[in-house]
Motif scaffolding. Structure first.
Motif, PDB file in Angstrom:
ATOM      1  N   ILE A  11       0.838  -1.200   0.000  1.00 48.05           N
ATOM      2  CA  ILE A  11       0.000   0.000   0.000  1.00 48.05           C
ATOM      3  C   ILE A  11       0.873   1.249   0.000  1.00 48.05           C
ATOM      4  CG2 ILE A  11      -1.587   1.391   1.403  1.00 48.05           C
ATOM      5  CD1 ILE A  11      -2.980  -1.178   2.205  1.00 48.05           C
ATOM      6  N   MET A  12       1.909   1.267   0.836  1.00 47.10           N
ATOM      7  CA  MET A  12       2.815   2.417   0.891  1.00 47.10           C
ATOM      8  C   MET A  12       3.543   2.612  -0.428  1.00 47.10           C
ATOM      9  SD  MET A  12       4.453   2.043   4.701  1.00 47.10           S
ATOM     10  CE  MET A  12       3.503   2.503   6.149  1.00 47.10           C
ATOM     11  N   LEU A  13       3.905   1.519  -1.075  1.00 48.81           N
ATOM     12  CA  LEU A  13       4.567   1.615  -2.376  1.00 48.81           C
ATOM     13  C   LEU A  13       3.640   2.250  -3.402  1.00 48.81           C
ATOM     14  CD1 LEU A  13       6.866   1.006  -4.350  1.00 48.81           C
ATOM     15  CD2 LEU A  13       5.917  -1.299  -4.625  1.00 48.81           C
ATOM     16  N   LEU A  14       2.376   1.824  -3.423  1.00 44.99           N
ATOM     17  CA  LEU A  14       1.400   2.411  -4.356  1.00 44.99           C
ATOM     18  C   LEU A  14       1.219   3.904  -4.086  1.00 44.99           C
ATOM     19  CD1 LEU A  14      -1.367  -0.361  -4.479  1.00 44.99           C
ATOM     20  CD2 LEU A  14       0.335   0.166  -6.243  1.00 44.99           C
ATOM     21  N   ARG A  71       3.427   5.921  -2.682  1.00 50.69           N
ATOM     22  CA  ARG A  71       4.652   6.625  -3.063  1.00 50.69           C
ATOM     23  C   ARG A  71       4.745   6.791  -4.570  1.00 50.69           C
ATOM     24  NH1 ARG A  71       7.963   3.738  -0.296  1.00 50.69           N
ATOM     25  NH2 ARG A  71       8.787   2.355  -1.902  1.00 50.69           N
ATOM     26  N   LEU A  72       4.411   5.743  -5.320  1.00 53.49           N
ATOM     27  CA  LEU A  72       4.442   5.822  -6.777  1.00 53.49           C
ATOM     28  C   LEU A  72       3.399   6.822  -7.277  1.00 53.49           C
ATOM     29  CD1 LEU A  72       4.838   2.046  -7.692  1.00 53.49           C
ATOM     30  CD2 LEU A  72       6.572   3.828  -7.883  1.00 53.49           C
ATOM     31  N   THR A  73       2.243   6.844  -6.614  1.00 58.98           N
ATOM     32  CA  THR A  73       1.197   7.798  -7.008  1.00 58.98           C
ATOM     33  C   THR A  73       1.649   9.227  -6.771  1.00 58.98           C
ATOM     34  OG1 THR A  73      -0.553   6.191  -6.508  1.00 58.98           O
ATOM     35  CG2 THR A  73      -1.193   8.503  -6.614  1.00 58.98           C
ATOM     36  N   GLU A  74       2.326   9.451  -5.637  1.00 62.89           N
ATOM     37  CA  GLU A  74       2.825  10.798  -5.334  1.00 62.89           C
ATOM     38  C   GLU A  74       3.828  11.262  -6.379  1.00 62.89           C
ATOM     39  OE1 GLU A  74       5.134  13.211  -1.737  1.00 62.89           O
ATOM     40  OE2 GLU A  74       4.487  11.136  -1.468  1.00 62.89           O
ATOM     41  N   ASN A  75       4.678  10.349  -6.836  1.00 59.86           N
ATOM     42  CA  ASN A  75       5.730  10.712  -7.786  1.00 59.86           C
ATOM     43  C   ASN A  75       5.261  10.720  -9.232  1.00 59.86           C
ATOM     44  OD1 ASN A  75       7.645  10.996  -5.745  1.00 59.86           O
ATOM     45  ND2 ASN A  75       8.224   8.837  -5.826  1.00 59.86           N
ATOM     46  N   LEU A  91      -2.613   5.842 -11.745  1.00 55.78           N
ATOM     47  CA  LEU A  91      -1.215   5.440 -11.754  1.00 55.78           C
ATOM     48  C   LEU A  91      -0.993   4.523 -12.939  1.00 55.78           C
ATOM     49  CD1 LEU A  91       1.588   5.287 -10.449  1.00 55.78           C
ATOM     50  CD2 LEU A  91       0.735   3.430  -8.995  1.00 55.78           C
ATOM     51  N   SER A  92      -0.313   5.053 -13.953  1.00 59.97           N
ATOM     52  CA  SER A  92      -0.012   4.249 -15.135  1.00 59.97           C
ATOM     53  C   SER A  92       1.042   3.224 -14.767  1.00 59.97           C
ATOM     54  CB  SER A  92       0.492   5.141 -16.275  1.00 59.97           C
ATOM     55  OG  SER A  92      -0.505   6.061 -16.650  1.00 59.97           O
ATOM     56  N   MET A  93       0.671   1.968 -14.860  1.00 62.54           N
ATOM     57  CA  MET A  93       1.544   0.895 -14.394  1.00 62.54           C
ATOM     58  C   MET A  93       2.530   0.472 -15.477  1.00 62.54           C
ATOM     59  SD  MET A  93       0.917   0.558 -11.291  1.00 62.54           S
ATOM     60  CE  MET A  93       1.752  -0.960 -10.934  1.00 62.54           C
ATOM     61  N   ASN A  94       3.679   1.112 -15.476  1.00 61.03           N
ATOM     62  CA  ASN A  94       4.749   0.723 -16.389  1.00 61.03           C
ATOM     63  C   ASN A  94       5.675  -0.288 -15.739  1.00 61.03           C
ATOM     64  OD1 ASN A  94       3.928   2.497 -18.477  1.00 61.03           O
ATOM     65  ND2 ASN A  94       4.816   4.200 -17.332  1.00 61.03           N
ATOM     66  N   PHE A  95       5.283  -0.809 -14.558  1.00 59.48           N
ATOM     67  CA  PHE A  95       6.099  -1.753 -13.824  1.00 59.48           C
ATOM     68  C   PHE A  95       5.395  -3.103 -13.773  1.00 59.48           C
ATOM     69  CE2 PHE A  95       6.356   2.427 -11.601  1.00 59.48           C
ATOM     70  CZ  PHE A  95       7.577   2.827 -12.123  1.00 59.48           C
ATOM     71  N   SER A  96       6.163  -4.165 -13.943  1.00 61.15           N
ATOM     72  CA  SER A  96       5.602  -5.504 -13.789  1.00 61.15           C
ATOM     73  C   SER A  96       5.460  -5.802 -12.300  1.00 61.15           C
ATOM     74  CB  SER A  96       6.516  -6.537 -14.441  1.00 61.15           C
ATOM     75  OG  SER A  96       7.752  -6.608 -13.737  1.00 61.15           O
ATOM     76  N   ILE A 142      -3.852   1.767 -12.586  1.00 64.05           N
ATOM     77  CA  ILE A 142      -4.492   1.641 -11.276  1.00 64.05           C
ATOM     78  C   ILE A 142      -5.159   2.957 -10.915  1.00 64.05           C
ATOM     79  CG2 ILE A 142      -4.028   1.448  -8.801  1.00 64.05           C
ATOM     80  CD1 ILE A 142      -2.089  -0.730  -9.350  1.00 64.05           C
ATOM     81  N   LEU A 143      -6.395   2.881 -10.453  1.00 64.02           N
ATOM     82  CA  LEU A 143      -7.157   4.041 -10.002  1.00 64.02           C
ATOM     83  C   LEU A 143      -7.337   3.914  -8.497  1.00 64.02           C
ATOM     84  CD1 LEU A 143      -9.918   4.032 -12.779  1.00 64.02           C
ATOM     85  CD2 LEU A 143      -7.735   5.252 -12.801  1.00 64.02           C
TER      86      LEU A 143
END
Length: 230
Positions: A156-159, A161-165, A177-182, A218-219
């Motif tokens: 959850i924290m990773l999501l 953090r990625l959303t913030e950035n 959050l456009s998921m360009n990561f596998s 991801i929304l």
């Protein structure tokens, strides 16, 4: 890249964004640019540290490997980011691998030339120390996440953090959050497994804490997701 493009890029970097045109011109003269194809390594862990890089176009993955070859992603950098942060102050080797994950154009400054510039411009050193301080705080937060939280909470924290950035704000307090990561790359960011990440994302969807669109983005509502941590 022309001088105006170099100036625009450098002024996006926290280290240089407050500099005047006269202050930044000597740095522009030190800078060089180069294009990299996806999959190219800019440097490898253990290589001599000779340049500091700034991303104009593309993405760069910073990661380490252990003795068994297991990958641990340290960061995924975007346009405007600078790396490695410790490059200006250490006579050392590269602390990690840097791999281009999208075709990229990078600006780079040879460290020995920039060191000469810094010696004559101590105010820039102060700004750089502030950037390094922010990086240390971020690393401390990540360490605390691993020590104090279980894997579900770390994801959850990773999501968040990625959303913030990298997230894009939509309507109704929703972020995309456009998921360009596998899932494997997400797992490597927190030292988990691909299966655990996949299972947790599925659980978050079932609990309606996140959703995905047709493109796989991801929304999420950050405030709703943050409540799961308390």
């Amino acid at each position: 890249m022309n001088s105006k493009s170099i100036q625009d890029l450098l002024q996006k970097v926290p280290l240089f964004k407050d500099l005047t045109i006269d202050e930044i011109n000597p740095i522009i003269e030190l800078a060089q640019s180069r294009r990299y194809r996806r999959g190219t390594h800019i440097f490898m862990q253990g290589d001599p540290l000779s340049n500091v890089y700034f991303i104009h176009i593309g993405k760069v993955k910073i990661y380490k490997t252990d003795f068994h070859g297991k990958e641990q992603i340290v960061n995924v950098l975007q346009p405007g980011n600078m790396f490695p942060h410790q490059g200006f102050f250490r006579q050392d080797k590269c602390p990690a691998h840097a791999e281009v994950t999208e075709d990229a154009t990078l600006l780079y400054i040879p460290i020995h030339l920039f060191e000469n510039f810094l010696m004559n411009n101590p105010a820039i050193c102060v700004k750089l120390f502030k950037v390094l301080g922010d990086l240390i705080v971020d690393l401390q937060k990540r360490l605390e996440e691993q020590i104090l939280h279980n894997t579900y909470e770390q994801i959850i924290m990773l999501l968040l953090r990625l959303t913030e950035n990298y997230g894009e704000k939509l309507e109704d307090d929703t972020f995309k959050l456009s998921m360009n990561f596998s899932n494997r790359e997400l797992a490597n960011m927190i030292g988990s497994s691909r299966e655990t990440v996949s299972r947790t994302l599925t659980q978050l969807k079932k609990e309606k804490l996140i959703s995905t669109n047709k493109k796989g983005d991801i929304l999420l509502n950050r405030e709703v997701l943050e409540k799961e941590l308390f």
